[in-house]
Scaffold this active site. Sequence first.
Site, PDB file in Angstrom:
ATOM      1  CE1 TYR A   7      -4.095   1.876   0.390  1.00 23.46           C
ATOM      2  CE2 TYR A   7      -2.961   3.152   2.156  1.00 23.46           C
ATOM      3  CZ  TYR A   7      -3.781   2.956   1.328  1.00 23.46           C
ATOM      4  OH  TYR A   7      -5.015   3.895   1.259  1.00 23.46           O
ATOM      5  NE  ARG A  40      -3.886   4.507  11.390  1.00 17.11           N
ATOM      6  CZ  ARG A  40      -3.738   3.435  10.456  1.00 17.11           C
ATOM      7  NH1 ARG A  40      -2.654   2.559  10.641  1.00 17.11           N
ATOM      8  NH2 ARG A  40      -4.605   3.593   9.572  1.00 17.11           N
ATOM      9  CB  SER A  92     -12.614  -1.273   2.348  1.00 17.58           C
ATOM     10  OG  SER A  92     -11.976  -0.063   2.335  1.00 17.58           O
TER      11      SER A  92
HETATM   12  P1  NAD Z   1     -13.480   1.247  -0.152  1.00 20.91           P
HETATM   13  O1  NAD Z   1     -12.450   0.468  -0.147  1.00 20.91           O
HETATM   14  O2  NAD Z   1     -14.666   0.762   1.021  1.00 20.91           O
HETATM   15  O3  NAD Z   1     -14.438   0.935  -1.622  1.00 20.91           O
HETATM   16  C1  NAD Z   1     -13.704   0.737  -2.545  1.00 20.91           C
HETATM   17  C2  NAD Z   1     -14.732   0.790  -3.941  1.00 20.91           C
HETATM   18  O4  NAD Z   1     -13.563   0.265  -5.007  1.00 20.91           O
HETATM   19  C3  NAD Z   1     -15.684  -0.339  -3.887  1.00 20.91           C
HETATM   20  O5  NAD Z   1     -16.745   0.251  -4.235  1.00 20.91           O
HETATM   21  C4  NAD Z   1     -15.316  -1.556  -4.825  1.00 20.91           C
HETATM   22  O6  NAD Z   1     -16.126  -1.962  -5.637  1.00 20.91           O
HETATM   23  C5  NAD Z   1     -14.451  -0.457  -5.847  1.00 20.91           C
HETATM   24  N1  NAD Z   1     -13.626  -1.347  -6.903  1.00 20.91           N
HETATM   25  C6  NAD Z   1     -12.709  -2.150  -6.308  1.00 20.91           C
HETATM   26  N2  NAD Z   1     -12.082  -2.645  -7.457  1.00 20.91           N
HETATM   27  C7  NAD Z   1     -12.488  -1.980  -8.325  1.00 20.91           C
HETATM   28  C8  NAD Z   1     -12.047  -1.804  -9.899  1.00 20.91           C
HETATM   29  N3  NAD Z   1     -11.331  -3.036 -10.118  1.00 20.91           N
HETATM   30  N4  NAD Z   1     -12.758  -1.188 -10.653  1.00 20.91           N
HETATM   31  C9  NAD Z   1     -13.563  -0.265 -10.022  1.00 20.91           C
HETATM   32  N5  NAD Z   1     -14.033  -0.098  -8.783  1.00 20.91           N
HETATM   33  C10 NAD Z   1     -13.328  -0.846  -7.969  1.00 20.91           C
HETATM   34  O7  NAD Z   1     -13.456   2.791  -0.304  1.00 20.91           O
HETATM   35  P2  NAD Z   1     -12.604   3.791   0.736  1.00 20.91           P
HETATM   36  O8  NAD Z   1     -12.175   3.041   1.811  1.00 20.91           O
HETATM   37  O9  NAD Z   1     -13.236   5.039   0.690  1.00 20.91           O
HETATM   38  O10 NAD Z   1     -11.383   3.962  -0.417  1.00 20.91           O
HETATM   39  C11 NAD Z   1     -11.234   4.579  -1.426  1.00 20.91           C
HETATM   40  C12 NAD Z   1      -9.806   4.977  -1.652  1.00 20.91           C
HETATM   41  O11 NAD Z   1      -9.422   6.020  -0.755  1.00 20.91           O
HETATM   42  C13 NAD Z   1      -8.879   3.979  -2.125  1.00 20.91           C
HETATM   43  O12 NAD Z   1      -7.915   4.304  -3.022  1.00 20.91           O
HETATM   44  C14 NAD Z   1      -8.083   3.912  -0.754  1.00 20.91           C
HETATM   45  O13 NAD Z   1      -6.642   3.404  -0.891  1.00 20.91           O
HETATM   46  C15 NAD Z   1      -8.160   5.304  -0.530  1.00 20.91           C
HETATM   47  N6  NAD Z   1      -7.952   5.834   1.021  1.00 20.91           N
HETATM   48  C16 NAD Z   1      -9.018   5.278   1.997  1.00 20.91           C
HETATM   49  C17 NAD Z   1      -8.702   5.606   3.112  1.00 20.91           C
HETATM   50  C18 NAD Z   1      -9.425   4.861   4.463  1.00 20.91           C
HETATM   51  O14 NAD Z   1      -8.827   4.814   5.410  1.00 20.91           O
HETATM   52  N7  NAD Z   1     -10.747   4.310   3.893  1.00 20.91           N
HETATM   53  C19 NAD Z   1      -7.485   6.348   3.569  1.00 20.91           C
HETATM   54  C20 NAD Z   1      -6.694   6.578   2.798  1.00 20.91           C
HETATM   55  C21 NAD Z   1      -6.923   6.283   1.377  1.00 20.91           C
END
Ligand code: NAD
Length: 242
Positions: free
Chosen positions: A146, A204, A183
């Site tokens: 990641y 954290r 997620s």
């Molecule tokens: P999530 O992980 O709960 O949802 C992710 C979504 O991506 C789902 O709807 C899934 O169906 C879709 N997805 C998965 N594979 C896919 C593909 N091949 N093509 C199209 N869609 C696809 O959402 P989240 O936690 O809000 O995360 C969204 C983004 O934010 C990610 O890039 C994650 O790394 C980043 N992020 C999240 C956090 C956190 O704490 N939640 C922190 C920093 C960054």
Amino acid sequence: MNLKNKHVLVTAAGQGIGRASAIAFARAGATVVATDINTEALATLDAEDGIITRKLDVLNDEAVRAVVAETGPFDVLFNCAGVVHGGTVLDMADKDLDFAFDLNVRAMIRTIRAVLPSMLERGDGAIINMASVASSIKGVPNRFAYTVTKAAVIGLTKSVAADYVTQGIRCNAICPGTVESPSLQDRMRAQGDYDAARAAFIARQPMGRLGTPEEIADLAVYIAGATYTSGQAFAIDGGWTI
Ligand code: NAD
């Protein structure tokens, strides 16, 4: 921020930050194409004004080009799709590392290649890439794939920004701390003791709470309309990197 007359493509818009952002872009006046592989999740956006949905797997180059050809051209691209794997450099499986690169990095390159030519023709475009503070900003234990791939997102953001800054294209990255999302809930449950896992994630964050998808969405809307910034990694992390 007023995004009237802006046409926006959002990936991974079925849930979490992507979904909140699709709604926030639409409420700011934009027309939005919300995409995801999960059509059931996308259906929860059906009632929202200003949003149409399309099934799109960002791992599939042909599918990306087809959706952009059908629903573009776009003024704003929000690359939100991403995946979190656990593991260190020693115990990370190569196949998981390859998958993380494909979804977290190469997918952004696919969508950028699909939308950028028409942005260049019009001399205007905003690309927003989802990174994380777990990247070149901060090392986080047990998040090798990641952290490596999200650092690459910041690199690709700066590279695109540098190449096209004189042609009306802005490219920025968003770097959240820990944000409440489906997620994240899965990751907390997977640790066995949900309450302890949740408490550790909250501990954290110096602000004493998790971020909300809506808070990150507000930043995405701001960056989409912020016409004097490019190549930046915007941290939004509850004070994690103070
Ligand atoms: P999530 O992980 O709960 O949802 C992710 C979504 O991506 C789902 O709807 C899934 O169906 C879709 N997805 C998965 N594979 C896919 C593909 N091949 N093509 C199209 N869609 C696809 O959402 P989240 O936690 O809000 O995360 C969204 C983004 O934010 C990610 O890039 C994650 O790394 C980043 N992020 C999240 C956090 C956190 O704490 N939640 C922190 C920093 C960054």
